[in-house]
Design an enzyme around this catalytic site. Structure first.
Site, PDB file in Angstrom:
ATOM      1  N   ALA A 145      27.008   7.039  28.022  1.00 58.71           N
ATOM      2  CA  ALA A 145      26.629   8.109  27.099  1.00 58.71           C
ATOM      3  C   ALA A 145      27.678   8.248  26.000  1.00 58.71           C
ATOM      4  O   ALA A 145      28.830   7.854  26.166  1.00 58.71           O
ATOM      5  CB  ALA A 145      26.477   9.435  27.851  1.00 58.71           C
ATOM      6  N   ASP A 146      27.243   8.826  24.904  1.00 62.48           N
ATOM      7  CA  ASP A 146      28.156   9.164  23.815  1.00 62.48           C
ATOM      8  C   ASP A 146      27.640  10.417  23.133  1.00 62.48           C
ATOM      9  O   ASP A 146      26.432  10.540  22.888  1.00 62.48           O
ATOM     10  CB  ASP A 146      28.266   8.027  22.790  1.00 62.48           C
ATOM     11  CG  ASP A 146      29.409   8.287  21.826  1.00 62.48           C
ATOM     12  OD1 ASP A 146      30.571   8.196  22.271  1.00 62.48           O
ATOM     13  OD2 ASP A 146      29.145   8.619  20.667  1.00 62.48           O
ATOM     14  N   THR A 147      28.540  11.348  22.849  1.00 61.67           N
ATOM     15  CA  THR A 147      28.167  12.611  22.207  1.00 61.67           C
ATOM     16  C   THR A 147      28.870  12.704  20.867  1.00 61.67           C
ATOM     17  O   THR A 147      30.066  12.429  20.767  1.00 61.67           O
ATOM     18  CB  THR A 147      28.565  13.809  23.092  1.00 61.67           C
ATOM     19  OG1 THR A 147      27.884  13.693  24.343  1.00 61.67           O
ATOM     20  CG2 THR A 147      28.189  15.133  22.431  1.00 61.67           C
ATOM     21  N   THR A 201      23.538  13.560  21.853  1.00 62.03           N
ATOM     22  CA  THR A 201      24.057  12.726  22.925  1.00 62.03           C
ATOM     23  C   THR A 201      23.104  11.566  23.112  1.00 62.03           C
ATOM     24  O   THR A 201      21.910  11.768  23.328  1.00 62.03           O
ATOM     25  CB  THR A 201      24.226  13.508  24.241  1.00 62.03           C
ATOM     26  OG1 THR A 201      25.162  14.564  24.040  1.00 62.03           O
ATOM     27  CG2 THR A 201      24.755  12.593  25.354  1.00 62.03           C
ATOM     28  N   GLY A 202      23.652  10.359  22.982  1.00 62.90           N
ATOM     29  CA  GLY A 202      22.900   9.146  23.267  1.00 62.90           C
ATOM     30  C   GLY A 202      23.200   8.725  24.698  1.00 62.90           C
ATOM     31  O   GLY A 202      24.335   8.817  25.142  1.00 62.90           O
TER      32      GLY A 202
END
Length: 189
Positions: free
Chosen positions: A72-74, A108-109
């Site tokens: 994840a990345d935010t 968020t991805g």
């Protein structure tokens, strides 16, 4: 009810993501790899989060044969400007001054990899901050750890309790993992 048949790797050192996964009653191991988090300049904010989550997932493809790998990345976007993790306290103060009294977006991805296939998605939450005084901003930066958080704040911290007027979207997304969408994605595997 999600019945966990497969081991899960959470590829994140974020204590907030780990806490959210535990709250979902998921058993998982944390595994980390260094990944370049740069992205093309022409991507819109929603695609940046998914792009970086996808880059993280690519580093774990060999580990996803009999395991589900979650990355994840935010990112925080204010007026189309990406506010990443602040470089230092002055940078954190500058970011919080921008967010004060305004609306911003949190994206968020998330990528789930299993058997060499990756499914990615993102979630968007709009966050409305009330106006903060200089004293409040300095208090937060001095007493909490905003340097490890996109946009220089954690919604679960003091600032979230006193500054967030409202949100439109997922609260857990702002913490770094849209648990509702993640749960549905796990059910689909």
């Amino acid at each position: 009810m999600y019945k966990q048949n497969l081991p899960i790797i959470l590829a994140s050192k974020s204590p907030r993501r780990q806490e959210l996964m535990k709250s979902m009653d998921l058993d998982f191991k944390v595994m980390l790899k260094d990944v370049d988090e740069s992205y093309p300049d022409d991507l819109p904010p929603s695609e940046i989060a998914v792009y970086i989550a996808g880059k993280k997932a690519a580093a774990f493809l060999a580990d996803s044969e009999d395991t589900i790998v979650i990355t994840a990345d935010t990112i925080v976007a204010y007026d189309n400007e990406i506010l990443g993790k602040p470089a230092d306290e002055q940078d954190a103060i500058a970011m919080l001054k921008k967010l004060s009294g305004s609306k911003h977006e949190v994206y968020t991805g998330v990528s789930l990899s299993y058997r060499g296939n990756t499914v990615s998605f993102y979630d968007l939450t709009e966050v409305y901050f009330r106006t903060l005084s200089e004293e409040q901003i300095h208090y937060y930066v001095g007493n909490y750890n905003p340097l490890d958080k996109a946009g220089a704040y954690g919604i679960q911290d003091w600032i979230g309790m006193v500054a967030v007027e409202k949100i439109e979207g997922s609260y857990t997304n702002v913490m770094g993992l849209p648990t509702e969408k993640l749960y549905q994605a796990l059910l689909a595997i």
